[in-house]
Design a protein around this motif. Structure first.
Motif, short mmCIF file in Angstrom:
data_model
loop_
_atom_site.label_atom_id
_atom_site.label_comp_id
_atom_site.label_asym_id
_atom_site.label_seq_id
_atom_site.Cartn_x
_atom_site.Cartn_y
_atom_site.Cartn_z
N ASN A 1 0.81 -1.22 0.00
CA ASN A 1 0.00 0.00 0.00
C ASN A 1 0.84 1.27 0.00
N PHE A 2 2.19 1.15 -0.08
CA PHE A 2 3.06 2.31 -0.12
C PHE A 2 2.86 3.09 -1.43
N PRO A 3 3.19 4.36 -1.44
CA PRO A 3 3.23 5.10 -2.71
C PRO A 3 4.26 4.49 -3.65
N ILE A 4 4.08 4.69 -4.92
CA ILE A 4 4.94 4.06 -5.92
C ILE A 4 6.40 4.42 -5.74
N GLY A 5 6.68 5.62 -5.24
CA GLY A 5 8.06 6.03 -5.06
C GLY A 5 8.78 5.30 -3.95
N LEU A 6 8.03 4.71 -3.01
CA LEU A 6 8.64 4.01 -1.88
C LEU A 6 8.68 2.49 -2.05
N LYS A 7 7.88 1.98 -2.94
CA LYS A 7 7.84 0.52 -3.05
C LYS A 7 8.45 -0.02 -4.34
N SER A 8 8.81 0.83 -5.27
CA SER A 8 9.42 0.35 -6.50
C SER A 8 10.94 0.40 -6.39
N HIS A 9 11.61 -0.58 -6.98
CA HIS A 9 13.07 -0.64 -7.02
C HIS A 9 13.66 -0.62 -5.60
N ARG A 10 13.14 -1.45 -4.74
CA ARG A 10 13.65 -1.52 -3.38
C ARG A 10 14.19 -2.92 -3.11
N SER A 11 15.14 -3.36 -3.94
CA SER A 11 15.68 -4.70 -3.77
C SER A 11 16.50 -4.84 -2.50
N ASP A 12 16.96 -3.71 -1.91
CA ASP A 12 17.72 -3.81 -0.68
C ASP A 12 16.84 -4.19 0.50
#
Length: 768
Positions: free
Chosen positions: A558-569
């Motif tokens: 449910n995070f905004p797209i800026g916080l949940k995309s490309h977060r492989s770490d």
């Protein structure tokens, strides 16, 4: 018994008895002799018949045919296998002679040492191309390979030596610098050509290494080791034969040398050249001895032909990697330990402990790509198993192992896996005897067996990371990802292939567009260009792992797209044991958040129509009502109507009519449901009016929406609803900073629960 008595005997016995006694006795004797003769003949005839039947028995005929038929292994290259089979079946003295002596080696007998011969180093594609050109038209070459297996789990081919007698020049092919596809492309046609004779000594391993590393099969070889064995030489090694026939001694110290090093020492180069320079002359000498032996000792097939066919059968060997089971590895180490007095007699051993240690060594050796002996010799493994106790710690294990191990390998590769070794040593098990009698012998599942089944069920069956590299448009390292993503980029023509791995899959690509680097510049820039290992970040376990989301999915979804995309770490690899610990810690934190915000963990969101579970039951009930109709018992009909009514905000069973049934079936994507709807509407149309409220107008008024496939039922109830409400509450009262604080909170709880020792480089608690 009087058989065999003659006329004189019966005359003497018959004195006083008359002629009748004599005649009767004589007749009886003749009858017994005749009977005995016939019995003997019948026995002989039966014996011969039985032997003939045994000889012509179908099973024996099949066995004889199988013995003479050359079988091609199932995994062998069909074309090469048929060619080798044809060489064996057509072998006779004349054919073998024409194959062994296509051209006489122009170099003569080499006695002065290998340093006088010319050689060229091949480590590039142009060099392979010139080698291919030099081999054109040649009918005979000498071949050998240098292999390294101590610092490699499966082993690796380091050098190919090819000597061309017609040109008196040798080529040393650097198999490490060159790709396997390049070697196969340029040398495969020559090595698989039946018109070119390959003289080689001890081809058994070389045949397998060529198949494993280059997918190349040797065809038409002459193995001088097989010839030496057929000639019954006391020693069949190449070094012994060189001393006998040429008076040349090889330096055996280079046999186990590290052939991966570049450049090679001059002594290693001379050793590699001596393996091939003397083979043409050795072939002539041994062939002459074979001919002399065949003329002196008559046998079919002759030893001359037998030596050639034996060499071709060696070429039919096929490479197949087989992992030894932990039970067999443990028992072999135990037998070796008892034989060499590493283990005192009478000492009780825990076979399950030895099995776990053997499995640990095998898994870690495969993960870090070293041999079993390089990782931990059998003697050290025995000493570790004998010293296993509940008081053993990682520090004491480190102090015990350090004097025995290779210091470089130990520090760089083994030390990160000590925690998993300690866990294998301290696992709770009962001591059993060497016969392995215990709960398993009585058919009971022990706790360890149940645990192993649980781990096998949930662990990943494939590697978590393929370590495939993505380069930016300018060629700079951008990130690492899996093989599937690289294939998608190439399929969509968004990237260009830079390099492939040994199996032909893409390993490095370069983007054709300018990527958006805002996210990487804003947050955790050091994580993306780093490759991640396939082992647990908590304890270093190389097997039985799965991925773990540090930030639970119920919130991250449910995070905004800026916080949940490309977060492989935020995704790490954990073994099953560490995964359970981290999961329990995350659940405790979720419970704390639920109490703080007064948002229960288990909740149902019915504001957007029925859930999947309610709609599925309603759909099944509507199908039964639409198909069976009046044939359903009254009690069962009421239950089905209630299931349909639950999809319409809980109306009662008495209020449900056929219009509700049509509305449910109309929202379905099933073709059978559409057929039922058409039949119901057709019956209403033929009957006139909208009987029982099943007309199209009434069904449209009370239509029900099928749950959206993008939000399945599990995300419309339980913890997913809790996560959506928590994220909404945090965004409303604290904005994006509140979500960042939530991320840091979960990261801290993860670190506190596991104290991970192998986190990826650049990973931190910070979100920026």
């Amino acid at each position: 018994m009087v058989e065999g008595k003659g006329w004189e005997y019966w005359v003497k016995v018959g004195v006083g008895g008359g002629v009748g006694v004599v005649a009767a006795g004589w007749a009886w004797t003749r009858w017994m002799e005749t009977k005995a003769r016939k019995t003997h003949q019948q026995k002989g005839k039966k014996g011969r018949t039985k032997e003939k039947k045994k000889k012509n028995h179908p099973k024996r005929i099949v066995a004889q045919k199988e013995a003479t038929t050359i079988k091609i292994p199932p995994s062998f290259d069909v074309g090469c296998g048929l060619t080798i089979k044809g060489l064996i079946e057509s072998a006779d003295e004349a054919t073998v002679t024409s194959r062994l002596f296509p051209q006489r080696a122009a170099g003569g007998t080499a006695k002065s040492g290998a340093h006088r011969y010319r050689h060229r180093w091949v480590d590039s594609v142009p060099g392979l191309s010139s080698l291919r050109a030099a081999l054109e038209g040649e009918r005979e070459i000498s071949l050998d390979m240098e292999h390294h297996h101590y610092y490699s789990f499966l082993g690796v081919t380091c050098l190919l030596q090819i000597y061309v007698p017609g040109k008196q020049i040798a080529y040393l092919v650097d198999a490490i610098s060159l790709k396997s596809e390049e070697v196969k492309e340029y040398l495969g046609p020559v090595l698989e050509n039946a018109e070119v004779l390959k003289v080689i000594h001890g081809a058994g391993n070389d045949v397998l290494w060529l198949q494993r590393d280059f997918k190349v099969h040797l065809v038409n070889i002459f193995d001088t080791e097989q010839v030496a064995k057929i000639l019954q030489k006391e020693k069949s090694s190449l070094g012994s034969l060189l001393v006998i026939y040429f008076g040349v001694t090889k330096e055996t110290k280079y046999q186990m040398a590290d052939w991966r090093q570049r450049p090679l020492d001059p002594g290693m180069v001379e050793y590699a050249l001596m393996d091939i320079y003397f083979l043409p002359s050795l072939k002539l000498i041994l062939a002459r001895e074979l001919i002399e032996t065949s003329l002196r000792v008559a046998c079919k097939p002759s030893k001359y032909v037998l030596a050639y066919t034996s060499s071709q059968k060696v070429a039919l060997r096929t490479y197949k990697h087989k992992r030894r089971k932990p039970e067999k590895l443990a028992m072999s180490i135990l037998r070796k330990g008892k034989k060499r007095n590493w283990i005192d007699e009478g000492v009780s051993v825990d076979l399950r402990l030895w099995k776990r240690l053997a499995k640990w060594r095998n898994d870690v050796a495969e993960a870090i790509d070293v041999s079993l002996h390089a990782l931990m010799p059998d003697y050290v493994l025995c000493q570790v198993a004998l010293r296993a106790s509940s008081s053993l710690t990682e520090k004491s294990l480190l102090e015990f192992l350090f004097p025995y191990m290779d210091k470089i390998i130990f520090k760089e590769k083994i030390q990160p896996h000590l925690a998993s070794l300690l866990r294998a040593l301290l696992c709770d098990n009962t001591v059993v005897s060497e016969q392995g009698r215990g709960d398993k012998a009585h058919g009971k599942k022990t706790r360890e067996m149940k645990r192993q089944q649980y781990v096998e069920r949930f662990r990943r069956k494939t590697p978590a990371y393929d370590s495939c590299k993505i380069l930016s448009k300018t060629g700079k390292p951008l990130s690492y990802c899996d093989r599937k993503k690289l294939q998608w980029y190439l399929k969509e023509k968004l990237a260009t292939l830079v390099e492939s791995d040994g199996e032909g899959y893409p390993s490095i690509i370069r983007l054709n567009f300018q990527h958006n680097s805002t996210d990487q510049q804003k947050r955790s820039p050091g994580v993306y260009p780093k490759s991640k290992g396939n082992y647990c970040v908590g304890c270093g376990e190389p097997k039985n792992y799965l991925r773990w989301h540090v930030i639970p999915t119920i919130y991250r979804h449910n995070f905004p797209i800026g916080l949940k995309s490309h977060r492989s770490d935020d995704i790490v690899v954990l073994c099953v044991h560490c995964h359970e610990v981290a999961s329990a810690a995350a659940d405790r934190l979720k419970s704390e958040i639920a109490k703080e915000l007064s948002i229960p963990l288990l909740a149902v969101d019915s504001s957007n129509g029925p859930t999947w579970k309610v709609w599925t039951r309603a759909h099944k009930a509507a199908m039964v009502l639409g198909v069976q109709g009046d044939r359903i018992p009254t009690k069962r009909e009421a239950e089905l109507k209630q299931d349909v009514g639950n999809a319409f905000e809980g109306i009662s069973a008495a209020e449900v009519n056929m219009a509700h049934v049509v509305a449910i079936l109309s929202s379905s994507k099933s073709s059978k449901a559409k057929q039922v709807v058409d039949r119901l509407l057709e019956s209403v149309k033929n009957g006139g009016g909208e009987a029982n409220g099943a007309g199209p107008k009434s069904s449209q008024k009370m239509s029900v929406r099928r749950p959206d496939a993008a939000t399945p039922g599990k995300k419309r109830s339980g913890q997913y609803v809790h996560g959506a409400k928590v994220v909404g509450h945090l965004v409303e009262h604290g904005g994006e900073q509140a979500l960042l604080d939530l991320i840091v909170r979960f990261k801290k709880r993860f670190v506190e629960s596991l104290s991970p020792k192998h986190l990826p480089e650049g990973w931190s608690l910070s979100t920026t």
